[in-house]
Scaffold this active site. Structure first.
Site, PDB file in Angstrom:
ATOM      1  N   HIS A  17     -19.212   4.699  -8.813  1.00 50.98           N
ATOM      2  CA  HIS A  17     -20.668   4.647  -8.990  1.00 50.98           C
ATOM      3  C   HIS A  17     -21.161   5.909  -9.720  1.00 50.98           C
ATOM      4  O   HIS A  17     -22.007   5.833 -10.600  1.00 50.98           O
ATOM      5  CB  HIS A  17     -21.377   4.576  -7.621  1.00 50.98           C
ATOM      6  CG  HIS A  17     -21.133   3.314  -6.852  1.00 50.98           C
ATOM      7  ND1 HIS A  17     -20.733   3.298  -5.539  1.00 50.98           N
ATOM      8  CD2 HIS A  17     -21.253   2.012  -7.213  1.00 50.98           C
ATOM      9  CE1 HIS A  17     -20.614   2.043  -5.123  1.00 50.98           C
ATOM     10  NE2 HIS A  17     -20.913   1.252  -6.115  1.00 50.98           N
ATOM     11  N   LYS A  41     -27.981  -8.502   5.850  1.00 53.06           N
ATOM     12  CA  LYS A  41     -26.608  -8.154   5.486  1.00 53.06           C
ATOM     13  C   LYS A  41     -26.136  -6.993   6.359  1.00 53.06           C
ATOM     14  O   LYS A  41     -26.913  -6.077   6.639  1.00 53.06           O
ATOM     15  CB  LYS A  41     -26.599  -7.752   4.002  1.00 53.06           C
ATOM     16  CG  LYS A  41     -25.263  -7.853   3.333  1.00 53.06           C
ATOM     17  CD  LYS A  41     -25.422  -7.703   1.827  1.00 53.06           C
ATOM     18  CE  LYS A  41     -24.101  -7.314   1.184  1.00 53.06           C
ATOM     19  NZ  LYS A  41     -24.213  -7.104  -0.250  1.00 53.06           N
ATOM     20  N   ARG A  90     -16.117  -3.759 -13.634  1.00 46.70           N
ATOM     21  CA  ARG A  90     -14.766  -3.275 -13.408  1.00 46.70           C
ATOM     22  C   ARG A  90     -13.728  -4.184 -14.046  1.00 46.70           C
ATOM     23  O   ARG A  90     -12.849  -3.759 -14.759  1.00 46.70           O
ATOM     24  CB  ARG A  90     -14.461  -3.168 -11.905  1.00 46.70           C
ATOM     25  CG  ARG A  90     -15.076  -1.961 -11.260  1.00 46.70           C
ATOM     26  CD  ARG A  90     -15.023  -2.069  -9.780  1.00 46.70           C
ATOM     27  NE  ARG A  90     -15.713  -3.273  -9.367  1.00 46.70           N
ATOM     28  CZ  ARG A  90     -16.233  -3.460  -8.161  1.00 46.70           C
ATOM     29  NH1 ARG A  90     -16.109  -2.533  -7.246  1.00 46.70           N
ATOM     30  NH2 ARG A  90     -16.852  -4.571  -7.875  1.00 46.70           N
ATOM     31  N   SER A 128     -16.512  -0.141  -2.882  1.00 42.70           N
ATOM     32  CA  SER A 128     -16.900   0.368  -1.565  1.00 42.70           C
ATOM     33  C   SER A 128     -16.107  -0.329  -0.467  1.00 42.70           C
ATOM     34  O   SER A 128     -15.743   0.282   0.538  1.00 42.70           O
ATOM     35  CB  SER A 128     -18.393   0.151  -1.331  1.00 42.70           C
ATOM     36  OG  SER A 128     -19.142   0.881  -2.257  1.00 42.70           O
TER      37      SER A 128
HETATM   38  O1  PNS Z   1     -23.749  -3.557  -5.096  1.00 48.63           O
HETATM   39  P1  PNS Z   1     -24.081  -5.026  -5.009  1.00 48.63           P
HETATM   40  O2  PNS Z   1     -23.998  -5.511  -3.565  1.00 48.63           O
HETATM   41  O3  PNS Z   1     -23.246  -5.875  -5.948  1.00 48.63           O
HETATM   42  O4  PNS Z   1     -25.612  -5.140  -5.490  1.00 48.63           O
HETATM   43  C1  PNS Z   1     -26.258  -6.380  -5.512  1.00 48.63           C
HETATM   44  C2  PNS Z   1     -27.725  -6.198  -5.949  1.00 48.63           C
HETATM   45  C3  PNS Z   1     -28.452  -5.208  -5.072  1.00 48.63           C
HETATM   46  C4  PNS Z   1     -27.769  -5.700  -7.380  1.00 48.63           C
HETATM   47  C5  PNS Z   1     -28.375  -7.608  -5.863  1.00 48.63           C
HETATM   48  O5  PNS Z   1     -28.059  -8.192  -4.658  1.00 48.63           O
HETATM   49  C6  PNS Z   1     -29.886  -7.572  -6.015  1.00 48.63           C
HETATM   50  O6  PNS Z   1     -30.394  -7.317  -7.072  1.00 48.63           O
HETATM   51  N1  PNS Z   1     -30.585  -7.837  -4.891  1.00 48.63           N
HETATM   52  C7  PNS Z   1     -32.029  -7.869  -4.854  1.00 48.63           C
HETATM   53  C8  PNS Z   1     -32.542  -9.318  -4.689  1.00 48.63           C
HETATM   54  C9  PNS Z   1     -32.682  -9.989  -6.032  1.00 48.63           C
HETATM   55  O7  PNS Z   1     -33.392  -9.545  -6.905  1.00 48.63           O
HETATM   56  N2  PNS Z   1     -31.976 -11.114  -6.192  1.00 48.63           N
HETATM   57  C10 PNS Z   1     -32.035 -11.904  -7.390  1.00 48.63           C
HETATM   58  C11 PNS Z   1     -31.244 -11.320  -8.521  1.00 48.63           C
HETATM   59  S1  PNS Z   1     -29.715 -12.063  -8.604  1.00 48.63           S
END
Ligand code: PNS
Length: 168
Positions: A17, A41, A90, A128
């Protein structure tokens, strides 16, 4: 001013990150690191803890803001006048999910593009959830997380001795 937003779970933040953060800083005038709050979550660290860990790890980097956010990223990005979302890629396996999210966010906020940064080769394997798994069995995670937060992460993860709960 070009403002980038780098969203994620960061549970916990890794060297991968930080690599994305430092490279994104070369593209944007300001970077908002947005830590997702999702009460449905299970995270090993609370949103506040995840923010503080990133603040410590990113200490000294200018023009960066670490925040937590709840709700839709597209709305939050608009509210913060972000020009683009930053994501690290990645491997090919990341692509389908990331592409789906990028297109959803674009539909929700047509002004919002997603900029993918290819992960540096040395962090291609790093996630992670891998950090959590190694730490939960007492393994050495010093090559995976910033040294200034190593102890804090190790202590939490080995105490919980928990299994990783998600792909991040
Ligand atoms: O590190 P991650 O878990 O892959 O991150 C996921 C994240 C936070 C980028 C994604 O879950 C997110 O944007 N969540 C906010 C809710 C949202 O906007 N959802 C619709 C977009 S797909």
């Amino acid at each position: 001013m070009k403002i980038g937003i780098y969203p994620g779970s960061f549970d916990p933040v890794t060297l991968g990150h930080l690599d994305v953060i430092s490279r994104a800083m070369k593209v944007f005038d300001k970077l908002i690191v947005a830590v997702m709050v999702n009460p449905n979550k299970h995270f090993s660290f609370t949103a506040d803890e995840r923010v503080k860990l990133i603040q410590k790890a990113a200490h000294g980097i200018e023009n960066i803001e670490i925040v937590s956010f709840d709700g839709l990223l597209a709305d939050y990005a608009k509210m913060r006048n972000a020009t683009a979302i930053v994501k690290g890629l990645r491997a090919l396996s990341d692509f389908e999910y990331e592409f789906q999210m990028a297109l959803t966010n674009k539909k929700l906020n047509p002004m919002l593009d997603t900029l993918f940064l290819a992960t540096s080769a040395e962090y291609m394997f790093l996630s992670s959830s891998m950090v959590k798994q190694v730490a939960s069995f007492g393994g050495d995670i010093s090559a995976f997380v910033p040294s200034c937060i190593l102890e804090e992460i190790q202590e939490r993860l080995s105490r919980n001795n928990r299994e990783p709960s998600n792909k991040e």
